[in-house]
Design an enzyme around this catalytic site. Structure first.
Site, PDB file in Angstrom:
ATOM      1  N   ARG A 290       0.999  -1.129   0.188  1.00 42.12           N
ATOM      2  CA  ARG A 290       0.085  -0.034   0.021  1.00 42.12           C
ATOM      3  C   ARG A 290       0.969   1.441   0.034  1.00 42.12           C
ATOM      4  NH1 ARG A 290      -3.969  -0.139   4.805  1.00 42.12           N
ATOM      5  NH2 ARG A 290      -5.239  -1.811   3.787  1.00 42.12           N
TER       6      ARG A 290
ATOM      7  N   ARG B  62      -1.513   6.350   9.999  1.00 44.34           N
ATOM      8  CA  ARG B  62      -1.276   5.849   8.536  1.00 44.34           C
ATOM      9  C   ARG B  62      -1.478   6.954   7.726  1.00 44.34           C
ATOM     10  NH1 ARG B  62      -4.216   0.204   8.485  1.00 44.34           N
ATOM     11  NH2 ARG B  62      -3.001  -0.875   9.890  1.00 44.34           N
TER      12      ARG B  62
ATOM     13  N   LYS C 263      -3.636   0.522  14.911  1.00 43.41           N
ATOM     14  CA  LYS C 263      -3.532   1.384  13.812  1.00 43.41           C
ATOM     15  C   LYS C 263      -4.227   2.827  14.251  1.00 43.41           C
ATOM     16  CE  LYS C 263      -6.301  -1.249  11.135  1.00 43.41           C
ATOM     17  NZ  LYS C 263      -7.289  -1.843  10.251  1.00 43.41           N
TER      18      LYS C 263
ATOM     19  N   LYS D  36      -5.752   6.547  12.838  1.00 40.69           N
ATOM     20  CA  LYS D  36      -6.086   7.186  11.288  1.00 40.69           C
ATOM     21  C   LYS D  36      -6.314   8.746  11.514  1.00 40.69           C
ATOM     22  CE  LYS D  36      -7.563   2.964   9.396  1.00 40.69           C
ATOM     23  NZ  LYS D  36      -8.811   2.228   8.727  1.00 40.69           N
TER      24      LYS D  36
ATOM     25  N   CYS E  50     -15.572  -2.948  -0.537  1.00 39.62           N
ATOM     26  CA  CYS E  50     -14.015  -3.156  -0.196  1.00 39.62           C
ATOM     27  C   CYS E  50     -13.338  -4.326  -1.062  1.00 39.62           C
ATOM     28  CB  CYS E  50     -13.904  -3.622   1.486  1.00 39.62           C
ATOM     29  SG  CYS E  50     -14.529  -5.280   1.708  1.00 39.62           S
TER      30      CYS E  50
ATOM     31  N   CYS F 172      -7.974 -10.666   0.437  1.00 40.83           N
ATOM     32  CA  CYS F 172      -8.201 -10.486   1.876  1.00 40.83           C
ATOM     33  C   CYS F 172      -8.209 -11.603   2.667  1.00 40.83           C
ATOM     34  CB  CYS F 172      -9.284  -9.299   2.003  1.00 40.83           C
ATOM     35  SG  CYS F 172      -9.438  -8.778   3.955  1.00 40.83           S
TER      36      CYS F 172
ATOM     37  N   CYS G 152     -16.859  -8.516   5.492  1.00 42.10           N
ATOM     38  CA  CYS G 152     -16.578  -8.852   6.881  1.00 42.10           C
ATOM     39  C   CYS G 152     -17.036  -7.659   7.653  1.00 42.10           C
ATOM     40  CB  CYS G 152     -15.310  -9.752   7.144  1.00 42.10           C
ATOM     41  SG  CYS G 152     -13.757  -8.317   7.623  1.00 42.10           S
TER      42      CYS G 152
ATOM     43  N   CYS H 243     -14.140  -1.935   6.169  1.00 41.96           N
ATOM     44  CA  CYS H 243     -13.080  -1.185   5.425  1.00 41.96           C
ATOM     45  C   CYS H 243     -13.797  -0.216   4.288  1.00 41.96           C
ATOM     46  CB  CYS H 243     -12.298  -2.138   4.597  1.00 41.96           C
ATOM     47  SG  CYS H 243     -11.285  -3.029   5.613  1.00 41.96           S
TER      48      CYS H 243
HETATM   49 FE1  SRM Z   1      -9.086  -2.131   6.188  1.00 37.83          FE
HETATM   50  C1  SRM Z   1      -7.958  -4.776   7.530  1.00 37.83           C
HETATM   51  C2  SRM Z   1      -8.295  -3.247   3.204  1.00 37.83           C
HETATM   52  C3  SRM Z   1      -9.699   0.765   4.578  1.00 37.83           C
HETATM   53  C4  SRM Z   1     -10.785  -1.246   9.144  1.00 37.83           C
HETATM   54  N1  SRM Z   1      -8.108  -3.902   5.562  1.00 37.83           N
HETATM   55  C5  SRM Z   1      -7.679  -4.692   6.254  1.00 37.83           C
HETATM   56  C6  SRM Z   1      -6.899  -5.461   5.443  1.00 37.83           C
HETATM   57  C7  SRM Z   1      -5.528  -5.109   5.477  1.00 37.83           C
HETATM   58  C8  SRM Z   1      -7.004  -7.195   6.017  1.00 37.83           C
HETATM   59  C9  SRM Z   1      -6.003  -7.799   7.100  1.00 37.83           C
HETATM   60  O1  SRM Z   1      -5.779  -6.944   8.154  1.00 37.83           O
HETATM   61  O2  SRM Z   1      -5.385  -8.845   6.495  1.00 37.83           O
HETATM   62  C10 SRM Z   1      -7.420  -5.565   4.203  1.00 37.83           C
HETATM   63  C11 SRM Z   1      -6.679  -5.770   2.978  1.00 37.83           C
HETATM   64  C12 SRM Z   1      -7.449  -6.201   1.709  1.00 37.83           C
HETATM   65  C13 SRM Z   1      -6.674  -6.669   0.448  1.00 37.83           C
HETATM   66  O3  SRM Z   1      -6.649  -7.653  -0.141  1.00 37.83           O
HETATM   67  O4  SRM Z   1      -6.363  -5.612   0.060  1.00 37.83           O
HETATM   68  C14 SRM Z   1      -8.094  -4.164   4.488  1.00 37.83           C
HETATM   69  N2  SRM Z   1      -9.000  -1.154   4.470  1.00 37.83           N
HETATM   70  C15 SRM Z   1      -8.729  -2.056   3.306  1.00 37.83           C
HETATM   71  C16 SRM Z   1      -8.914  -1.006   2.065  1.00 37.83           C
HETATM   72  C17 SRM Z   1      -7.844  -1.392   0.780  1.00 37.83           C
HETATM   73  C18 SRM Z   1     -10.402  -1.243   1.498  1.00 37.83           C
HETATM   74  C19 SRM Z   1     -10.479  -0.769   0.277  1.00 37.83           C
HETATM   75  O5  SRM Z   1     -11.243  -1.478  -0.487  1.00 37.83           O
HETATM   76  O6  SRM Z   1     -10.342   0.565   0.102  1.00 37.83           O
HETATM   77  C20 SRM Z   1      -8.799   0.084   2.583  1.00 37.83           C
HETATM   78  C21 SRM Z   1      -7.285   0.573   2.761  1.00 37.83           C
HETATM   79  C22 SRM Z   1      -7.186   2.345   3.260  1.00 37.83           C
HETATM   80  C23 SRM Z   1      -5.968   2.748   3.294  1.00 37.83           C
HETATM   81  O7  SRM Z   1      -5.583   3.257   2.124  1.00 37.83           O
HETATM   82  O8  SRM Z   1      -5.181   2.832   4.225  1.00 37.83           O
HETATM   83  C24 SRM Z   1      -9.165  -0.180   4.013  1.00 37.83           C
HETATM   84  N3  SRM Z   1     -10.034  -0.272   6.799  1.00 37.83           N
HETATM   85  C25 SRM Z   1     -10.430   0.858   6.122  1.00 37.83           C
HETATM   86  C26 SRM Z   1     -11.431   1.395   6.833  1.00 37.83           C
HETATM   87  C27 SRM Z   1     -11.930   2.897   6.287  1.00 37.83           C
HETATM   88  C28 SRM Z   1     -11.189   3.867   6.485  1.00 37.83           C
HETATM   89  O9  SRM Z   1     -10.139   4.063   7.303  1.00 37.83           O
HETATM   90  O10 SRM Z   1     -11.686   5.154   6.230  1.00 37.83           O
HETATM   91  C29 SRM Z   1     -11.699   0.944   7.910  1.00 37.83           C
HETATM   92  C30 SRM Z   1     -12.706   1.321   9.094  1.00 37.83           C
HETATM   93  C31 SRM Z   1     -12.301   2.475   9.802  1.00 37.83           C
HETATM   94  C32 SRM Z   1     -11.372   1.931  10.897  1.00 37.83           C
HETATM   95  O11 SRM Z   1     -10.275   1.856  10.910  1.00 37.83           O
HETATM   96  O12 SRM Z   1     -12.136   1.576  12.011  1.00 37.83           O
HETATM   97  C33 SRM Z   1     -10.932  -0.209   7.946  1.00 37.83           C
HETATM   98  N4  SRM Z   1      -9.134  -2.890   8.006  1.00 37.83           N
HETATM   99  C34 SRM Z   1     -10.094  -2.414   9.175  1.00 37.83           C
HETATM  100  C35 SRM Z   1     -10.158  -3.202  10.074  1.00 37.83           C
HETATM  101  C36 SRM Z   1     -10.927  -3.110  11.520  1.00 37.83           C
HETATM  102  C37 SRM Z   1     -10.181  -2.429  12.414  1.00 37.83           C
HETATM  103  C38 SRM Z   1     -10.532  -2.447  13.890  1.00 37.83           C
HETATM  104  O13 SRM Z   1     -10.410  -1.379  14.609  1.00 37.83           O
HETATM  105  O14 SRM Z   1     -11.018  -3.307  14.290  1.00 37.83           O
HETATM  106  C39 SRM Z   1      -9.122  -4.308   9.846  1.00 37.83           C
HETATM  107  C40 SRM Z   1      -8.747  -5.753  10.664  1.00 37.83           C
HETATM  108  C41 SRM Z   1      -7.797  -5.244  11.485  1.00 37.83           C
HETATM  109  O15 SRM Z   1      -7.051  -4.322  11.796  1.00 37.83           O
HETATM  110  O16 SRM Z   1      -7.506  -6.171  12.297  1.00 37.83           O
HETATM  111  C42 SRM Z   1      -8.819  -3.952   8.388  1.00 37.83           C
HETATM  112 FE1  SF4 Z   2     -11.065  -7.590   4.127  1.00 37.49          FE
HETATM  113 FE2  SF4 Z   2     -13.011  -7.159   5.790  1.00 37.49          FE
HETATM  114 FE3  SF4 Z   2     -11.579  -5.329   4.959  1.00 37.49          FE
HETATM  115 FE4  SF4 Z   2     -13.480  -6.198   3.346  1.00 37.49          FE
HETATM  116  S1  SF4 Z   2     -14.011  -5.079   5.279  1.00 37.49           S
HETATM  117  S2  SF4 Z   2     -11.297  -5.619   2.907  1.00 37.49           S
HETATM  118  S3  SF4 Z   2     -13.079  -8.360   3.798  1.00 37.49           S
HETATM  119  S4  SF4 Z   2     -11.068  -6.825   6.188  1.00 37.49           S
END
Ligand code: SRM
Ligand code: SF4
Length: 572
Positions: free
Chosen positions: A75, A144, A214, A216, A435, A441, A480, A484
């Site tokens: 990323r 981030r 993390k 943000k 997402c 993922c 899930c 995201c």
């Molecule tokens: Fe996310 C984990 C993709 C924005 C909450 N997110 C992941 C992972 C890295 C899976 C992993 O941990 O193994 C995903 C990678 C998938 C892949 O194959 O690429 C993933 N997140 C994404 C992206 C690429 C979604 C998209 O389709 O655009 C976004 C990348 C953002 C970036 O450029 O940095 C993305 N993730 C978000 C957001 C939205 C935001 O930040 O505005 C959230 C919700 C806001 C938040 O942080 O609460 C988000 N991602 C999560 C979480 C839950 C965190 C938590 O507090 O519980 C995880 C899981 C974790 O961290 O354990 C996660």
């Molecule tokens: Fe993966 Fe769940 Fe984030 Fe979708 S919402 S990219 S399935 S961790």
């Protein structure tokens, strides 16, 4: 339940890593297609996730057993989503040469490369740095990518917001030299040939174990919350008087991830904490980060985000702690709050005689297929016009600095490559997001990006039949409950719960200032739109003037919606 005094395993990995080094260098020198498990945690700080192809998990390898096909996602951190044409082209080249021939524009204005083999990872990261970008701190337990409105407007407000975005990125960047040593140092001379080098190493803000989780940050404007500020750990909402930013209302403790099996987890919108002048914003950000560093939960990662600290101790306690670290009292927030949202799609003047065009990219995926050639179109536009390329928090792209005489040409290149102009896309599709989910993922329980386009086909048919096709509302899908694509504050949130089944959330707000509620659980993919159609009929009949679908659902409540769902089932 996690022992409250015992650090979780990731804390141990961080503390023993010698500032993010671990044994990544040894792994890089070896032949294995994967990294050792502890290193996969550290790699996140370097902007890389180890993944495996979920589609091929059940296929048998040469040994006769099913073997995981490992690859890496990288990323690139892009503050405020601002890229040059050269930087975009470098990523397009990389995805073609080393990745899976696609790029993903993310919901936080970053770019992801997928399916990079371990042996190619160093090359990929070096080349990203060669165009003055970095993957450092794109992931991991640190601050981030800092989000900011991507509109390339020349007014003083946007200029100041961009300044703060860059300042926050620099101020909160990790200081460890591990990144430069591992990815950028010239192997033959041992010298750091690209960036960094020479400075004594310490982490004055983070300390040796970085943050518990993390972190943000987003910067937004009251009239344009296009970055969804309330879902961030820390938000700076500009307070503008006479066209100048006089300061920011500081919002703390937003975050969406939940784990349904862990009762203590929940999505949360940020709380309003204090007002700060622009010159003090970085110092306040540092104080907030340090409070989370020292008081956040380091035993249970599920409840380690700052939102849980604030929920446990209260916003008054949190603000008092921030004041201690900051070294003085903070002023209260002004009344300014979010009241608008612009996705910036279509043509706009920049205020400097030039124009920008918001190009809607469905679910942020750039690829070339026979009929839709996103990569080719962007390559041609970059070669012909050398525009700025700004990524939105809605997974789309703004092409900036376009001269009036080139507007027509830009549109014809888009059309020539089989792509719709943003103006031709239905409102419902334009405001939707999915997402990544399967196949890359590791946390996905079901599909998202690969199925939302066909769900949108159904939405389009039904909304146009009901005469609701010009209604703007957000439909966001995830594979899930981690959230995201920010489904929990969307008008309609579709959250993957099990294979082919989704929890349906209704009643969030387009402005991003209200969370939706669960309307139905375990809805099969094929029933998503049919479940909503009677509610759209009810919306048409019972809405107040100019009421949005999310506002309507929130006002009438689930019980009434369920009644109408039966009543209007036959009409629908
Ligand atoms: Fe996310 C984990 C993709 C924005 C909450 N997110 C992941 C992972 C890295 C899976 C992993 O941990 O193994 C995903 C990678 C998938 C892949 O194959 O690429 C993933 N997140 C994404 C992206 C690429 C979604 C998209 O389709 O655009 C976004 C990348 C953002 C970036 O450029 O940095 C993305 N993730 C978000 C957001 C939205 C935001 O930040 O505005 C959230 C919700 C806001 C938040 O942080 O609460 C988000 N991602 C999560 C979480 C839950 C965190 C938590 O507090 O519980 C995880 C899981 C974790 O961290 O354990 C996660
Ligand atoms: Fe993966 Fe769940 Fe984030 Fe979708 S919402 S990219 S399935 S961790």
């Amino acid at each position: 339940m996690a022992d409250e005094n015992k650090p979780n395993p990731v804390e141990i990995i961080k503390s023993e890593s010698s500032l993010l080094r671990g044994t990544i260098a040894e792994d890089l020198a070896g032949d294995s297609t994967q990294f050792a498990k502890p290193n996969t945690q550290l790699l996140k700080f370097h902007g890389t996730y180890q993944q495996d192809d979920r589609d091929s998990r059940s296929k048998k390898g040469p040994s006769g057993k099913s073997e995981k096909q490992f690859s890496m996602m990288t990323r690139t951190r892009i503050p405020g989503g601002r890229l040059t044409a050269e930087q975009l082209i470098a990523h397009l080249d990389l995805c073609d040469q080393l990745g899976n021939a696609t790029l993903k524009c993310t919901t936080r204005q970053a770019i992801q490369l997928h399916c990079i083999l371990k042996k190619d990872l160093k090359t990929a990261i070096r080349r990203i740095n060669e165009v003055q970008l970095s993957t450092l701190a794109a992931c991991g337990d640190v601050n981030r990518n800092v989000m900011c409105c991507p509109a390339p407007l020349a007014d003083a407000t946007h200029v100041e917001m961009r300044r703060l975005t860059d300042a926050l990125k620099d101020h909160l960047a990790p200081r460890s030299k591990a990144y430069y040593e591992l990815w950028l140092r010239d192997e033959e001379t041992g010298e750091e040939t690209l960036v960094g080098g020479g400075k004594p190493e310490e982490e004055p803000i983070y300390g040796p174990t970085y943050l518990p989780r993390k972190f943000k940050i987003a910067v937004a404007l009251p009239e344009d919350n296009c970055v969804d500020i309330y879902t961030n750990d820390l938000g700076f909402l500009a307070v503008v008087r006479d066209g100048q930013v006089i300061g920011y209302n500081v919002l703390v403790g937003g975050g969406l991830g939940t784990t349904p099996s862990a009762k203590k987890t929940f999505p949360a919108l940020a709380k309003r904490m204090a007002f700060v002048t622009p010159d003090k914003a970085c110092a306040v950000a540092e104080a907030v980060v340090k409070v989370q560093r020292d008081h956040g939960n380091r035993s249970d990662r599920k409840t380690a985000r700052m939102k849980y600290l604030i929920a446990d101790r209260g916003i008054e306690w949190f603000r008092a702690e921030v004041e201690k670290y900051y070294g003085g009292p903070l002023q209260d927030c002004t009344d300014d709050d979010v009241y608008g949202f612009d996705d910036h799609m279509g043509w706009f003047e920049q205020g400097d005689g030039l124009f920008f065009y918001g190009l809607n990219v469905e679910n942020g995926r750039l690829y070339d297929s026979e009929d839709r050639r996103w990569k080719s179109a962007l390559r041609e536009i970059c070669a012909e016009m050398n525009p700025g390329v700004h990524l939105t928090a809605h997974q789309s792209i703004l092409l900036t600095n376009i001269r009036a005489e080139d507007k027509q040409k830009l549109e014809s290149i888009i059309k020539k490559h089989g792509l719709p102009l943003s103006e031709e896309i239905s409102t419902v599709r334009r405001w939707s997001m999915a997402c990544v989910a399967l196949p890359t993922c590791g946390l996905a329980v079901t599909e998202s990006e690969r199925v939302l386009p066909s769900v949108m086909d159904q939405f389009e048919v039904e909304l146009s039949r009901l005469g609701l096709d010009s209604e703007a509302f957000t439909v966001r899908m995830t594979g899930c409950p981690n959230g995201c694509a920010r489904p929990y504050n969307a008008d309609i949130g579709l959250v993957g719960k099990a294979k082919g089944k989704y929890t349906m959330f209704l009643g969030g707000k387009l402005l991003g200032t209200r969370l939706g509620k669960i309307y139905k659980d375990m809805v099969p993919l094929e029933d998503l739109v049919p479940t909503l159609v009677p509610l759209f009929v009810a919306f048409k009949q019972h809405r107040t003037e100019a009421e949005t679908f999310g506002d309507f659902c929130d006002r009438v409540g689930n019980e009434q919606l369920a009644k109408w769902s039966e009543e209007y089932a036959s009409v629908a």
